[in-house]
Design an enzyme around this catalytic site. Structure first.
Site, short mmCIF file in Angstrom:
data_model
loop_
_atom_site.label_atom_id
_atom_site.label_comp_id
_atom_site.label_asym_id
_atom_site.label_seq_id
_atom_site.Cartn_x
_atom_site.Cartn_y
_atom_site.Cartn_z
N CYS A 38 -5.37 -2.33 3.17
CA CYS A 38 -5.15 -2.21 4.61
C CYS A 38 -6.41 -2.51 5.41
CB CYS A 38 -4.57 -0.83 4.93
SG CYS A 38 -3.66 -0.78 6.49
N LYS B 152 -9.22 3.55 -2.39
CA LYS B 152 -9.60 3.13 -1.05
C LYS B 152 -10.96 3.72 -0.67
CE LYS B 152 -7.34 2.44 3.43
NZ LYS B 152 -6.11 2.72 4.20
N GLU C 32 0.84 -1.20 0.00
CA GLU C 32 0.00 0.00 0.00
C GLU C 32 0.88 1.25 0.00
OE1 GLU C 32 -3.37 2.14 2.86
OE2 GLU C 32 -1.94 0.72 3.72
#
Length: 501
Positions: free
Chosen positions: A209, A171, A45
């Site tokens: 994440c 995200k 990430e």
């Protein structure tokens, strides 16, 4: 390797001092992966673009500082421009992927004395990634910080060696104070993509994440009939591997996770966000931050960060630490310092000079003593990443305590996290981020990794994707086992019709 075997690989590299250096490192990793005949490679990430760990950009509720705005400007300049739009958080979708958006040429602008090429969008990062995939033959999936309009997104791109970028997602839910600088991506970007390698169709998608802790996000991927689940992350705790094993069993899919491994501060040198570089008269991708990864719990840093080294990302003037007081139990409460507005715009950057990798994985107490300008009390971190300040003999404030706490009395099972100012300045020899990249089977077996304290190596394993079908005998989370007659699941803007195998 049999014709139907696919080789999955991942690594734990950390962001370099500039985007150009990071992309060059990515190319080296991809070429090494190709030499090992790896078919699909996952990288962490925010690998390209950096992560602003430890800073709050001069923001508190009801107030912003000029220094913080300058800091934000520099971070924005460090993000990469892929030539996409904002849209509703999804960008331009297929129009961007298929390059049918209008060009972004500017009247009067020239490149090498010539008019800008029509339909060339972005800063060239997309083209570099596509070239690397094409030349190496490796399907690359990497995290990056993407800017478009006035917003930034934590994104992932899927780079096919034959077709170029075939998908990009943003995200959906930035965690904690990430929301200050990262916009929310559209759930429509959760769409899985497909590739075929030696006759084997692979349906793959990524969650970023702590999105992996969102059950409905996971379900949106399972519903699309994926057989490869990718989890670029910055969470290096022992508990992360347990989550990845759960995902593999839950989705009956192969899982690959990638997290940066960042050496101890003593083995690194200070880095900075450099100004944009020029190559052959054309700008390279904007240089990136050396802040390397995110901490799982993003809101536990209650101290003013300080800069190390000389960085154009740093404010011109340093400030002292905020005032504080001690409770009766000996805990410190940090107080804002009204007359020091520059305190809000400081931070620490660490880089990732190579060091000798170690496979040892230990969980020790994290004990830190902060440096001058003021004599900072020793502190430890509990299992959740919260800082506990230890009493000193001569408190600088009127509130005192007779209680003391030995460093060994608090044990932390949380590895130091990349980009954390506290661990980065501790100088205790521990890795700032231990990494932990891994590959898991559909039955929860760890096939490769975790890759602890190794920012140089590549881990990989050969897999049979028919294991995903074998696993569906007794568990199909989005099909026969999901009771679709009783539970209805939909995601706005996302087609959940399952992809074929």
């Amino acid at each position: 390797m049999s014709p139907t075997t696919i080789r999955l690989g991942t690594a734990s590299p950390s962001t370099q001092a500039s985007t150009a250096e990071t992309v060059a490192q990515l190319e080296q990793i991809a070429r090494r992966a190709a030499s090992k005949k790896i078919d699909i490679l996952l990288l962490p990430e925010a690998y390209i673009g950096g992560y602003p760990r430890g800073t709050h950009f001069g923001c508190v509720i009801g107030s912003r500082t000029a220094e913080g705005r300058e800091e934000y400007l520099r971070y924005f300049q460090s993000a990469v421009d892929l030539g996409d739009t904002v849209g509703d958080g999804a960008g331009a979708g297929e129009a961007w992927i298929k390059r049918t958006l209008p060009g972004d040429s500017v009247p009067g602008a020239t490149e090498n004395g010539k008019a800008p090429a029509v339909n060339k969008r972005g800063d060239g990062t997309r083209e570099q990634l596509e070239r690397i995939a094409r030349e190496t033959g490796v399907f690359i999936v990497t995290g990056l910080i993407e800017k478009t309009g006035g917003s930034m997104y934590c994104s992932v791109v899927y780079v096919c060696p034959k077709q170029g970028i075939i998908g990009k997602r943003r995200k959906v839910m930035p965690t904690g104070t990430e929301r200050l600088v990262w916009a929310q991506g559209s759930p429509s970007t959760l769409r899985a993509v497909s590739t075929t390698i030696r006759g084997v169709r692979i349906n793959l998608a990524a969650t970023i994440c702590w999105e992996n802790y969102m059950p409905l996000v996971r379900q949106s991927l399972y519903s699309q009939n994926i057989n490869l689940y990718l989890a670029p992350t910055a969470d290096g705790r022992d508990t992360w591997l347990s989550l990845m094993k759960t995902v593999a069993i839950e989705g009956r899919c192969f899982v690959v996770s990638s997290n940066m491994a960042v050496p101890p501060a003593s083995s690194t040198t200070s880095t900075s966000i450099a100004t944009p570089q020029q190559t052959n008269g054309q700008p390279n991708p904007i240089d990136s931050s050396a802040i390397l990864a995110e901490e799982p719990d993003h809101d536990d840093d209650n101290t003013s960060p300080t800069f190390s080294g000389s960085s154009p990302f740093a404010p011109k003037h340093h400030s002292n630490r905020r005032a504080s007081c001690l409770t009766e139990e000996g805990f410190e409460i940090a107080l804002p310092r009204p007359k020091s507005p520059s305190a809000a715009g400081t931070n620490t950057f660490t880089s990732t000079a190579s060091s000798t990798p170690s496979q040892a994985h230990t969980s020790n107490s994290t004990v830190n003593t902060f440096p001058p300008p003021s004599k900072r009390r020793t502190s430890v971190f509990d299992e959740d990443g919260n800082e506990i300040i230890l009493c000193c003999k001569k408190p600088s404030h009127a509130t005192t305590s007779s209680q003391t706490m030995a460093p060994s009395s608090v044990t932390s099972h949380r590895p130091p996290v990349a980009g954390s100012r506290r661990e980065a300045t501790s100088g205790n020899g521990e890795w700032i981020s231990k990494g932990g990249s891994s590959i898991i089977s559909p039955f929860g077996q760890v096939l490769s990794g975790p890759q602890w304290e190794d920012n140089q190596g590549i881990i990989y394993t050969d897999v049979d994707f028919e294991d995903c079908i074998r696993g569906r005998l007794d568990l199909d989370t989005a099909g026969s086992y999901s009771r679709n007659d009783s539970f209805e699941f939909r995601v706005k803007g996302l087609d959940l019709n399952p992809l074929p195998y």
